[in-house]
Scaffold this motif. Structure first.
Motif, mmCIF file in Angstrom:
data_model
loop_
_atom_site.group_PDB
_atom_site.id
_atom_site.type_symbol
_atom_site.label_atom_id
_atom_site.label_comp_id
_atom_site.label_asym_id
_atom_site.label_seq_id
_atom_site.Cartn_x
_atom_site.Cartn_y
_atom_site.Cartn_z
ATOM 1 N N LYS A 187 0.836 -1.204 0.000
ATOM 2 C CA LYS A 187 0.000 0.000 0.000
ATOM 3 C C LYS A 187 0.868 1.249 0.000
ATOM 4 N N ARG A 188 0.317 2.305 -0.542
ATOM 5 C CA ARG A 188 1.050 3.564 -0.586
ATOM 6 C C ARG A 188 1.224 4.136 0.812
ATOM 7 N N GLY A 189 2.394 4.719 1.039
ATOM 8 C CA GLY A 189 2.669 5.339 2.322
ATOM 9 C C GLY A 189 3.644 6.488 2.144
ATOM 10 N N ASP A 190 3.891 7.197 3.222
ATOM 11 C CA ASP A 190 4.830 8.318 3.197
ATOM 12 C C ASP A 190 6.236 7.804 3.472
ATOM 13 N N VAL A 191 7.177 8.112 2.586
ATOM 14 C CA VAL A 191 8.536 7.597 2.700
ATOM 15 C C VAL A 191 9.162 7.965 4.046
ATOM 16 N N GLU A 192 9.021 9.216 4.453
ATOM 17 C CA GLU A 192 9.638 9.655 5.710
ATOM 18 C C GLU A 192 9.022 8.947 6.910
ATOM 19 N N GLU A 193 7.705 8.782 6.909
ATOM 20 C CA GLU A 193 7.035 8.117 8.021
ATOM 21 C C GLU A 193 7.408 6.628 8.067
ATOM 22 N N LEU A 194 7.463 5.994 6.898
ATOM 23 C CA LEU A 194 7.846 4.581 6.838
ATOM 24 C C LEU A 194 9.280 4.384 7.308
ATOM 25 N N THR A 195 10.153 5.293 6.885
ATOM 26 C CA THR A 195 11.561 5.207 7.288
ATOM 27 C C THR A 195 11.703 5.394 8.794
ATOM 28 N N ARG A 196 10.958 6.336 9.338
ATOM 29 C CA ARG A 196 11.008 6.586 10.787
ATOM 30 C C ARG A 196 10.531 5.355 11.557
ATOM 31 N N ARG A 197 9.416 4.779 11.107
ATOM 32 C CA ARG A 197 8.871 3.596 11.777
ATOM 33 C C ARG A 197 9.841 2.419 11.686
ATOM 34 N N MET A 198 10.431 2.234 10.508
ATOM 35 C CA MET A 198 11.363 1.132 10.313
ATOM 36 C C MET A 198 12.580 1.275 11.241
ATOM 37 N N ARG A 199 13.112 2.483 11.342
ATOM 38 C CA ARG A 199 14.269 2.718 12.207
ATOM 39 C C ARG A 199 13.925 2.508 13.670
ATOM 40 N N GLN A 200 12.739 2.917 14.051
ATOM 41 C CA GLN A 200 12.302 2.753 15.437
ATOM 42 C C GLN A 200 12.178 1.271 15.789
ATOM 43 N N LEU A 201 11.594 0.489 14.885
ATOM 44 C CA LEU A 201 11.459 -0.949 15.113
ATOM 45 C C LEU A 201 12.824 -1.628 15.148
ATOM 46 N N TRP A 202 13.725 -1.175 14.296
ATOM 47 C CA TRP A 202 15.070 -1.750 14.261
ATOM 48 C C TRP A 202 15.803 -1.498 15.576
ATOM 49 N N ILE A 203 15.689 -0.308 16.089
ATOM 50 C CA ILE A 203 16.345 0.031 17.359
ATOM 51 C C ILE A 203 15.789 -0.831 18.489
ATOM 52 N N THR A 204 14.473 -1.007 18.505
ATOM 53 C CA THR A 204 13.840 -1.821 19.545
ATOM 54 C C THR A 204 14.314 -3.266 19.481
ATOM 55 N N LYS A 205 14.354 -3.834 18.267
ATOM 56 C CA LYS A 205 14.789 -5.221 18.112
ATOM 57 C C LYS A 205 16.263 -5.375 18.464
ATOM 58 N N LYS A 206 17.062 -4.425 18.028
ATOM 59 C CA LYS A 206 18.504 -4.502 18.272
ATOM 60 C C LYS A 206 18.808 -4.470 19.763
ATOM 61 N N ALA A 207 17.978 -3.761 20.523
ATOM 62 C CA ALA A 207 18.206 -3.639 21.964
ATOM 63 C C ALA A 207 17.838 -4.905 22.726
ATOM 64 N N SER A 208 16.968 -5.743 22.136
ATOM 65 C CA SER A 208 16.476 -6.905 22.873
ATOM 66 C C SER A 208 16.962 -8.241 22.344
ATOM 67 N N GLN A 209 17.672 -8.238 21.193
ATOM 68 C CA GLN A 209 18.096 -9.493 20.594
ATOM 69 C C GLN A 209 19.616 -9.538 20.418
ATOM 70 N N PRO A 210 20.213 -10.729 20.493
ATOM 71 C CA PRO A 210 21.677 -10.864 20.454
ATOM 72 C C PRO A 210 22.250 -10.859 19.045
ATOM 73 N N PHE A 211 22.094 -9.732 18.337
ATOM 74 C CA PHE A 211 22.566 -9.677 16.961
ATOM 75 C C PHE A 211 24.085 -9.803 16.849
ATOM 76 N N SER A 212 24.816 -9.463 17.910
ATOM 77 C CA SER A 212 26.271 -9.467 17.834
ATOM 78 C C SER A 212 26.856 -10.866 17.984
ATOM 79 N N PHE A 213 26.037 -11.843 18.349
ATOM 80 C CA PHE A 213 26.500 -13.211 18.503
ATOM 81 C C PHE A 213 26.086 -14.046 17.299
ATOM 82 N N GLN A 214 26.682 -15.241 17.201
ATOM 83 C CA GLN A 214 26.234 -16.190 16.189
ATOM 84 C C GLN A 214 24.934 -16.806 16.677
ATOM 85 N N SER A 215 23.856 -16.522 15.991
ATOM 86 C CA SER A 215 22.573 -17.076 16.378
ATOM 87 C C SER A 215 21.736 -17.279 15.127
#
Length: 292
Positions: A187-215
């Motif tokens: 669906k059509r959306g606003d690029v800036e709003e989508l980018t903001r939401r994507m970055r926010q979700l990425w930060i949340t996931k990165k804070a709670s998951q062990p991305f720096s390890f082999q998993s």
């Protein structure tokens, strides 16, 4: 063997598979090939079928554990530019099955299309994501899949759409050998709003998951209405270690590996987790990762 005779220069014997997975564990493939085109892929699959040689397709290796003894038959890995193209036409995204999910997401958001941004941080290919109906609390990819082009173990190619596609939690009805391409209806959306939401979700996931390890991402599926990670944590298993495999102290539904880890360590830890959760909560946890 005709397969080795006809494709001798394309097939590697006893190829270590650990280097092709995120967990970096497991034994070799009896035969291993990386076709350079869809035509070559089809020819390999048809030759293997004619000789009744089992074939497995290796995608991004992010949701896969290879047993220490390795894999018999032929393992095919799509590499380079084969099936990795991504294009946008209106609200429709066309993606080759081997395209990285992260690339499909970024291309969609850049085109101002909504529907995939909540999947940010999920590793692997779009083909693997569609086959396993990847997603999270904010949505699943099956919600936006319009059609899927597949190849069978006989090398036959056809398109599945509409009622031929069924998606449930971490499941799809797609059981063919290869997902060649997918069409996503966004669906059509606003690029800036989508980018903001994507970055926010990425930060949340990165804070709670062990991305720096082999998993390999989440090990278990969430039971209906419950969190596998919470059940494991409540069972006192965070930080539990067998050999070089350990239940992550950041997110209990992740297993991280350390130097010297083996696939047997991971499998034994999985069994321990299942046994303990069954004892404490009366719930049987179902494995989400693929085990070869």
């Amino acid at each position: 063997m005709t397969l080795l005779t006809d494709f001798g220069n394309k097939i590697r014997l006893d190829e270590p598979l650990a280097q092709h997975t995120w967990l970096k564990l497991g034994g070799p493939a009896q035969m291993f090939a990386e076709p350079e085109s869809v035509e070559e892929l089809q020819a390999l699959v048809q030759a293997a079928d004619a000789e009744e040689i089992p074939v497995r397709l290796l995608g991004g290796g992010s949701n896969l554990l290879i047993r220490d003894e390795g894999v018999s038959g032929l393992v095919i890995r799509l590499a380079g530019d084969v099936l990795s193209s991504v294009s946008v036409e209106g609200n429709i995204v066309h993606a080759g099955g081997a395209a990285l999910l992260s690339h499909v997401i970024s291309q969609s958001v850049s085109a101002g299309l909504a529907g995939l941004e909540s999947l940010v941080g999920i590793p692997g290919t779009i083909g693997g994501a569609v086959r396993g109906n990847a997603g999270g609390r904010h949505g699943e990819i099956g919600e936006v899949v319009r059609s899927v082009e597949v190849m069978t173990t006989r090398g036959e190619v056809f398109v599945r759409s509409g009622d031929e596609l069924t998606f449930e939690y971490r499941f799809s009805s797609i059981n063919e050998l290869v997902i060649l391409s997918v069409e996503l209806d966004l669906k059509r959306g606003d690029v800036e709003e989508l980018t903001r939401r994507m970055r926010q979700l990425w930060i949340t996931k990165k804070a709670s998951q062990p991305f720096s390890f082999q998993s390999a991402g989440c090990i278990f599926k969430n039971p209906r209405g419950l969190s596998a990670g919470s059940l494991i944590e409540q069972s006192g298993l965070k930080g539990t270690r067998i050999g070089g495999a350990e239940v992550s102290d950041r997110h209990a539904n992740f297993i991280v590996t350390h130097a010297g880890a083996t696939s047997a360590d991971v499998l034994n830890l999985i069994e321990l987790i299942q046994s303990r959760v069954r004892e404490r909560h009366g719930i049987d946890l179902e494995v989400e990762i693929k085990i070869w």
